[in-house]
Design an enzyme around this catalytic site. Sequence first.
Site, PDB file in Angstrom:
ATOM      1  N   ASP A  82     -10.739 -93.332 -48.662  1.00  0.00           N
ATOM      2  CA  ASP A  82      -9.632 -94.212 -48.308  1.00  0.00           C
ATOM      3  C   ASP A  82      -8.698 -94.360 -49.494  1.00  0.00           C
ATOM      4  OD1 ASP A  82      -8.041 -95.884 -46.806  1.00  0.00           O
ATOM      5  OD2 ASP A  82      -9.440 -97.563 -46.763  1.00  0.00           O
ATOM      6  N   LYS A  83      -7.549 -94.941 -49.198  1.00  0.00           N
ATOM      7  CA  LYS A  83      -6.532 -95.246 -50.200  1.00  0.00           C
ATOM      8  C   LYS A  83      -6.082 -96.680 -49.970  1.00  0.00           C
ATOM      9  CE  LYS A  83      -1.869 -95.948 -50.007  1.00  0.00           C
ATOM     10  NZ  LYS A  83      -1.199 -96.819 -48.995  1.00  0.00           N
ATOM     11  N   HIS A  84      -5.685 -97.350 -51.047  1.00  0.00           N
ATOM     12  CA  HIS A  84      -5.141 -98.700 -50.937  1.00  0.00           C
ATOM     13  C   HIS A  84      -3.962 -98.826 -51.890  1.00  0.00           C
ATOM     14  CE1 HIS A  84      -4.978-102.963 -50.111  1.00  0.00           C
ATOM     15  NE2 HIS A  84      -4.999-103.227 -51.400  1.00  0.00           N
ATOM     16  N   SER A  85      -2.958 -99.585 -51.479  1.00  0.00           N
ATOM     17  CA  SER A  85      -1.768 -99.789 -52.295  1.00  0.00           C
ATOM     18  C   SER A  85      -1.613-101.268 -52.609  1.00  0.00           C
ATOM     19  CB  SER A  85      -0.525 -99.295 -51.552  1.00  0.00           C
ATOM     20  OG  SER A  85       0.663 -99.703 -52.205  1.00  0.00           O
ATOM     21  N   THR A 122       0.973-102.883 -43.431  1.00  0.00           N
ATOM     22  CA  THR A 122       0.668-101.752 -42.566  1.00  0.00           C
ATOM     23  C   THR A 122       0.390-102.207 -41.135  1.00  0.00           C
ATOM     24  OG1 THR A 122      -0.190-100.454 -44.413  1.00  0.00           O
ATOM     25  CG2 THR A 122      -0.923 -99.820 -42.213  1.00  0.00           C
ATOM     26  N   ARG A 170      -8.283-120.125 -54.508  1.00  0.00           N
ATOM     27  CA  ARG A 170      -7.449-119.676 -55.626  1.00  0.00           C
ATOM     28  C   ARG A 170      -5.974-119.940 -55.358  1.00  0.00           C
ATOM     29  NH1 ARG A 170      -8.400-113.735 -55.794  1.00  0.00           N
ATOM     30  NH2 ARG A 170      -6.860-113.762 -57.466  1.00  0.00           N
ATOM     31  N   SER A 185     -11.284-108.984 -55.452  1.00  0.00           N
ATOM     32  CA  SER A 185     -10.710-109.212 -54.128  1.00  0.00           C
ATOM     33  C   SER A 185     -10.255-107.900 -53.504  1.00  0.00           C
ATOM     34  CB  SER A 185      -9.543-110.190 -54.233  1.00  0.00           C
ATOM     35  OG  SER A 185      -8.951-110.416 -52.972  1.00  0.00           O
ATOM     36  N   LYS A 189     -13.313-105.764 -50.557  1.00  0.00           N
ATOM     37  CA  LYS A 189     -13.029-105.445 -49.154  1.00  0.00           C
ATOM     38  C   LYS A 189     -13.063-103.940 -48.915  1.00  0.00           C
ATOM     39  CE  LYS A 189      -9.091-107.777 -49.056  1.00  0.00           C
ATOM     40  NZ  LYS A 189      -9.039-108.654 -50.225  1.00  0.00           N
ATOM     41  N   LYS A 190     -12.472-103.177 -49.821  1.00  0.00           N
ATOM     42  CA  LYS A 190     -12.409-101.727 -49.631  1.00  0.00           C
ATOM     43  C   LYS A 190     -13.796-101.090 -49.708  1.00  0.00           C
ATOM     44  CE  LYS A 190      -8.333-100.481 -48.559  1.00  0.00           C
ATOM     45  NZ  LYS A 190      -8.104 -99.712 -47.324  1.00  0.00           N
TER      46      LYS A 190
END
Length: 444
Positions: A82-85, A122, A170, A185, A189-190
Amino acid sequence: MLIQDILRRKRDAEALDADAIHTFMRGVADGSVGDAQIGAFAMAVVLNGMNREEAIALTEATRESGQVLRWHDLNLDGPVLDKHSTGGVGDLVSLVLGPWIAACGGHVPMISGRGLGHTGGTLDKLEAIPGYDVTPDDARFRRLVKDVGVAIIGQTGTLAPADKRLYGVRDVTATVESLPLIVASILGKKLACGLDTLVMDVKVGNGAFMPTAEASRELAEAIVTIGSGAGTPTSVLLTDMNQPLADCAGNALEVHEALRLLRGEGRDSRLYQVTHALATEMLVQAGLATNADDAAMRLEKALASGEALERFSRMVHGLGGPSDLAERPAHYLAPAPFTTDVGAPRAGTIHAIDTRALGLGVVELGGGRRNAGDAIDHRVGLSHIAQLGERVDAGQPLLRLHAASQADAEAIASQLSTAFTLGETSSVEPTSPIHATLRQEDLS
């Protein structure tokens, strides 16, 4: 182990062992730790920091606070990646990257989010597609990951539930700005998605999540170190967000642009360059390509053959959307009722763009949320956005505004025009949208 003792130790700047951190986060997840204790913990971390081992343990504890997806029983024929931004304006990479990687043999269970502040989400983009379900049941999600190779959905309540509580506290206790808390954080999740590898896209520039280039670099290095330390090989691309990534921003407009790239168009764009670079890193890191040249060949084949577009179409249909979106996008993606061009106030070369201002402009038009419960108008946004270094004449369009009404457009047009700084210099030196690639071996 008493929660009060854990708090006292962190208050006094002692390093917590993994058992203490896991005990605390289990209590956050099951409710036995109260909000006051969560706030005390977060403030102690902000003030005293965490060492590498603590940060890794916090990430692992976040991941393990709920369901961790397992894929071995599906007998997948490729790696799970996967990828995350960290988010930006006109950043629709996920819509293209997921199906593109699936067409190259990967399996992408992409858990995505909604827009936050000036950045687009997204899920909001995908919900511009009629019928698209971002919250399918687990069986449907897993079936799509196996059969199609990609499913882009929203976070379920069972994935990293401790993060949701911790972040909520927070947000109201001035403890958001802490690197170990931010990384735990993001990664918690990822990594709960059971990934074999992860590639992160950390933005740099005036439209980025982090305030400075130095802060973005520090975040990137922490993500690589902590993600890899938590057992998932992780790399990061630092990419430019001093202007929108695509020449459009807005939910339906960005779906149109994703389809254009998946058809093999727009190969000279910054969006294509960043998406291709991320895809290359993913394929090589996951062992689906031997090197960058091999990855480029596989990516070209997936695009030219139409396989990447086909994977996107199958994903959309599998999650409740129309089967012929790629063939008839205009039929399903409703246009805004009113469009108008915003012209340059004088002639000049575009020296700077306030990317954040453009993103907030989309929010003002209704394409994002001012408050958590706000409805989104998927039709509105910006297109034909001029780029840095472009020479414009007086009155020449800087962008096209897509609005729900003429009044909405007029209320924001002047604000958007001031997002562009014009100078007298005839040209501006172009910069690469890829600033750097960081891997674990680079930081050892």
